[in-house]
Motif scaffolding. Structure first.
Motif, PDB file in Angstrom:
ATOM      1  N   VAL A  10       0.919  -1.199   0.018  1.00 37.94           N
ATOM      2  CA  VAL A  10      -0.073   0.027  -0.079  1.00 37.94           C
ATOM      3  C   VAL A  10       0.611   1.284  -0.062  1.00 37.94           C
ATOM      4  N   ALA A  11       1.965   1.313   0.812  1.00 35.24           N
ATOM      5  CA  ALA A  11       2.803   2.376   1.021  1.00 35.24           C
ATOM      6  C   ALA A  11       3.508   2.611  -0.523  1.00 35.24           C
ATOM      7  N   LEU A  12       3.688   1.525  -1.226  1.00 32.90           N
ATOM      8  CA  LEU A  12       4.829   1.908  -2.413  1.00 32.90           C
ATOM      9  C   LEU A  12       3.611   2.170  -3.742  1.00 32.90           C
ATOM     10  N   LYS A  13       2.305   2.047  -3.605  1.00 34.88           N
ATOM     11  CA  LYS A  13       1.467   2.211  -4.544  1.00 34.88           C
ATOM     12  C   LYS A  13       1.659   3.347  -5.204  1.00 34.88           C
ATOM     13  N   GLU A  14       1.661   4.525  -4.393  1.00 31.50           N
ATOM     14  CA  GLU A  14       1.616   6.064  -4.779  1.00 31.50           C
ATOM     15  C   GLU A  14       3.252   6.180  -5.459  1.00 31.50           C
ATOM     16  N   ALA A  15       4.231   5.741  -4.878  1.00 32.82           N
ATOM     17  CA  ALA A  15       5.434   5.791  -5.409  1.00 32.82           C
ATOM     18  C   ALA A  15       5.759   5.171  -6.777  1.00 32.82           C
ATOM     19  N   PHE A  16       5.092   3.893  -7.140  1.00 34.25           N
ATOM     20  CA  PHE A  16       5.091   3.390  -8.442  1.00 34.25           C
ATOM     21  C   PHE A  16       4.306   4.033  -9.454  1.00 34.25           C
ATOM     22  N   GLU A  17       3.424   4.945  -8.983  1.00 30.78           N
ATOM     23  CA  GLU A  17       2.587   5.675 -10.025  1.00 30.78           C
ATOM     24  C   GLU A  17       3.591   6.653 -10.396  1.00 30.78           C
ATOM     25  N   ALA A  18       4.273   7.305  -9.630  1.00 29.70           N
ATOM     26  CA  ALA A  18       5.142   8.427 -10.179  1.00 29.70           C
ATOM     27  C   ALA A  18       6.539   8.013 -10.689  1.00 29.70           C
ATOM     28  N   HIS A  19       6.629   6.927 -10.390  1.00 33.16           N
ATOM     29  CA  HIS A  19       8.236   6.275 -11.161  1.00 33.16           C
ATOM     30  C   HIS A  19       7.839   5.016 -11.672  1.00 33.16           C
ATOM     31  N   ARG A  20       8.572   4.519 -12.875  1.00 29.21           N
ATOM     32  CA  ARG A  20       8.783   3.249 -13.095  1.00 29.21           C
ATOM     33  C   ARG A  20       9.534   2.532 -12.231  1.00 29.21           C
ATOM     34  N   GLY A  21       9.060   1.354 -11.998  1.00 32.60           N
ATOM     35  CA  GLY A  21       9.727   0.758 -10.851  1.00 32.60           C
ATOM     36  C   GLY A  21      10.229  -0.906 -11.193  1.00 32.60           C
ATOM     37  N   LEU A  22      10.982  -1.280  -9.980  1.00 34.01           N
ATOM     38  CA  LEU A  22      11.519  -2.601  -9.996  1.00 34.01           C
ATOM     39  C   LEU A  22      11.548  -2.994  -8.502  1.00 34.01           C
ATOM     40  N   TRP A  23      10.764  -3.994  -8.377  1.00 30.53           N
ATOM     41  CA  TRP A  23      10.670  -4.264  -6.884  1.00 30.53           C
ATOM     42  C   TRP A  23      11.339  -5.727  -6.629  1.00 30.53           C
ATOM     43  N   PHE A  24      12.557  -5.842  -5.999  1.00 31.31           N
ATOM     44  CA  PHE A  24      13.293  -6.960  -5.706  1.00 31.31           C
ATOM     45  C   PHE A  24      13.246  -7.598  -4.663  1.00 31.31           C
ATOM     46  N   GLY A  25      13.240  -8.889  -4.535  1.00 28.26           N
ATOM     47  CA  GLY A  25      13.145  -9.601  -3.010  1.00 28.26           C
ATOM     48  C   GLY A  25      12.891 -11.077  -3.063  1.00 28.26           C
ATOM     49  N   TRP A  26      12.555 -11.677  -1.920  1.00 29.16           N
ATOM     50  CA  TRP A  26      12.376 -12.997  -1.781  1.00 29.16           C
ATOM     51  C   TRP A  26      11.100 -13.314  -2.127  1.00 29.16           C
ATOM     52  N   SER A  27      10.716 -14.323  -3.062  1.00 27.60           N
ATOM     53  CA  SER A  27       9.397 -14.674  -3.507  1.00 27.60           C
ATOM     54  C   SER A  27       8.866 -15.528  -2.523  1.00 27.60           C
ATOM     55  N   GLY A  28       9.242 -15.813  -1.137  1.00 32.51           N
ATOM     56  CA  GLY A  28       8.352 -16.496  -0.058  1.00 32.51           C
ATOM     57  C   GLY A  28       8.620 -17.940  -0.482  1.00 32.51           C
ATOM     58  N   LYS A  29       9.370 -18.602  -1.663  1.00 32.77           N
ATOM     59  CA  LYS A  29       9.390 -19.852  -1.859  1.00 32.77           C
ATOM     60  C   LYS A  29      10.749 -20.413  -1.296  1.00 32.77           C
ATOM     61  N   VAL A  30      10.948 -21.761  -1.134  1.00 31.60           N
ATOM     62  CA  VAL A  30      12.091 -22.331  -0.660  1.00 31.60           C
ATOM     63  C   VAL A  30      12.307 -23.459  -1.913  1.00 31.60           C
ATOM     64  N   ALA A  31      13.646 -23.445  -2.422  1.00 28.70           N
ATOM     65  CA  ALA A  31      13.940 -24.600  -3.255  1.00 28.70           C
ATOM     66  C   ALA A  31      15.516 -25.109  -3.048  1.00 28.70           C
ATOM     67  N   ALA A  32      15.652 -26.330  -3.142  1.00 30.30           N
ATOM     68  CA  ALA A  32      16.640 -27.169  -2.899  1.00 30.30           C
ATOM     69  C   ALA A  32      18.146 -26.479  -3.633  1.00 30.30           C
ATOM     70  N   GLN A  33      17.894 -26.089  -4.910  1.00 33.47           N
ATOM     71  CA  GLN A  33      18.883 -25.477  -5.685  1.00 33.47           C
ATOM     72  C   GLN A  33      18.406 -24.135  -6.522  1.00 33.47           C
TER      73      GLN A  33
END
Length: 495
Positions: free
Chosen positions: A47-70
């Motif tokens: 919710v916080a970043l909704k406004e920011a991404f409306e003013a800027h093209r954006g890239l959001w990087f981070g953990w997917s929440g998934k776990v994989a062996a490799q």
């Protein structure tokens, strides 16, 4: 739609398009991809970043929440409108050491002044640094020359240091969503001096309150030899860092409108029918020892014992989704909460009336808005909290003609702004019980006056102003050489 750049070198002449507005790169532990059905409950950061991404093209990087062996060393890309989501999986060991281990068993309790609950492990700390290093390695090749990089929260404190070691000279900001403790508290954590040095690799560090900012600046001075300059500026060697309070807000209008429309919601209607003439007291918290849920229940118990005429006349609803169930301290907390609940309901309940209703369901924001609007008293009594947006949501949800009253812990960052709430010490159960009584008996005229002042504050300091003020400070004054990606060098973890 832009495409990611592979490798660690990019053309320094490449720009972010013709708009002149820099691209915003957000990095957080978890990435919130918009739900195409529209049924999901957006988290606070989304919710916080909704406004920011409306003013800027954006890239959001981070953990997917998934776990994989490799897991892959490169992120999985999802495009949504003008925002690109870059998702990294973790190994089971990464998740255990980085997330469940150092972040949530060592850092989290220390940041919330719970020294006795902090469990430090060198293996967990190594895992925390390893994941930050792998995130930086995957992200560095995607960064464009004019990008503004905005890192969020305690999981990623070392990320700027790792990016700098890879040659990234863009302006990087960090926002710390939870409390920043006094130097004497943080200093009990092994490795805390390294984390403070890592903090100095950011251009701007935002925290929730001026007290948090003062704590961090004092820590930099006392623990790593930084020099306090005028205002919010701190220097360490040739590095300058601004440490400043940016109290986060909410989307006031959106939450207010959701509360107004909530009367048609099935769950809200059922709650109204079940209450009858009883007045509702509400608490909404994730299951965490920082929220003070057992203590709050015992305060409500003291209220009922001291005001026997209110038995059967009020109902306390505690909405508490379970979180971090793999962390032992949270399993213990769950048991304590249930034992406290059973004891109070067993000793004070009557046929046809249960004092406390406790639910672990996760409700969407419109339902929470409706439940808040029904409640005559909002109980927000954390033992320690960075800001606590639930307090602001409770106020936003109220009927202007007949608002409820907020009881708020003085240890929540929101108490610095919402001084017209009934401010309490959550450790004093009698004080909280008296505040519950005062809130229930407070006249309409006083409730309206207090609500109007609190509403004015949260409207002025809403989520849009928070985002705009942080990005304005982050983008101001580019350092020499900023906006270029240099040749890779050894990572911070190898220094």
């Amino acid at each position: 739609m832009f495409t990611p750049i592979s490798g660690l070198r990019i053309d320094p002449q490449q720009t972010n398009g013709d708009s002149g507005v820099p691209r915003l790169v957000v990095v957080s532990n978890r990435v919130a991809i918009p739900d195409p059905t529209g049924k999901g409950s957006a988290g606070g950061l989304a919710v916080a970043l909704k406004e920011a991404f409306e003013a800027h093209r954006g890239l959001w990087f981070g953990w997917s929440g998934k776990v994989a062996a490799q897991p892959s060393t490169t992120p999985r890309i999802v495009d949504k409108g003008n925002v690109q989501y870059a998702l990294m999986d973790l190994t089971p060991l990464d998740r255990q050491e980085y997330y469940n281990g150092f972040a949530n068993r060592a850092l989290w309790p220390i940041m919330h002044y719970r020294i006795g609950l902090s469990e430090f492990s060198r293996a967990d700390y190594a895992g925390y640094l390893r994941v930050n290093r792998s995130f930086a390695s995957a992200l560095a090749g995607m960064i464009q020359p004019d990008d503004l990089i905005w890192v969020h929260d305690y999981h990623l404190i070392p990320l700027a240091a790792e990016l700098r070691a890879l040659g990234v000279t863009n302006r990087i900001g960090y926002f710390h969503h939870i409390p920043w403790p006094a130097p004497e508290v943080l200093g009990t954590l092994p490795g805390s001096q390294d984390l403070l040095r890592d903090i100095t690799e950011y251009n701007l560090v935002g925290v929730q309150t001026d007290l948090d900012a003062d704590n961090l600046r004092r820590g930099l001075v006392q623990e790593v030899g930084a020099i306090q300059r005028k205002g919010d500026l701190v220097e360490l060697g040739e590095k300058q860092i601004r440490v400043k309070g940016f109290p986060i807000g909410i989307d006031v209008n959106s939450f207010q409108q959701a509360a107004k429309r909530s009367s048609t919601n099935r769950l809200v209607r059922q709650t109204v029918a079940g209450l009858g003439s009883r007045r509702l007291i509400i608490g909404i918290d994730r299951l965490d020892y920082s929220k003070g849920i057992p203590e709050r229940m015992e305060s409500f118990e003291r209220f009922l014992i001291g005001n026997p005429d209110q038995r059967g006349q009020v109902t306390y609803l505690q909405v508490t989704p379970v979180s971090r169930s793999e962390v032992p301290e949270y399993a213990t907390l769950s048991r304590v909460v249930n034992e406290t609940l059973g004891r109070i309901n067993g000793s004070l309940g009557e046929p046809g009336w249960v004092p406390i209703h406790y639910v672990n369901s996760t409700y969407p924001r419109p339902v929470l808005a409706g439940l808040n609007r029904l409640a005559r008293v909002g109980l927000v009594t954390p033992m320690r909290d960075g800001m606590n947006l639930v307090a602001k949501e409770y106020v936003a949800a109220q009927d202007p003609e007949d608002p409820g009253m907020l009881v708020l812990s003085k240890f929540a960052g929101a108490a610095q702004q919402m001084t017209d709430a009934l401010i309490v010490n959550p450790n004093d159960k009698i004080e909280v019980a008296e505040a519950i009584r005062d809130a229930l008996y407070m006249g309409r005229e006083e409730r309206v006056a207090r609500w109007e002042r609190m509403m004015a504050t949260i409207t002025q300091c809403d989520i849009a102003s928070w985002t705009a003020s942080f990005l304005k400070d982050l983008s101001g004054g580019r350092s020499p050489g900023a906006g270029r990606i240099l040749r890779p060098v050894q990572s911070a973890g190898q220094r």
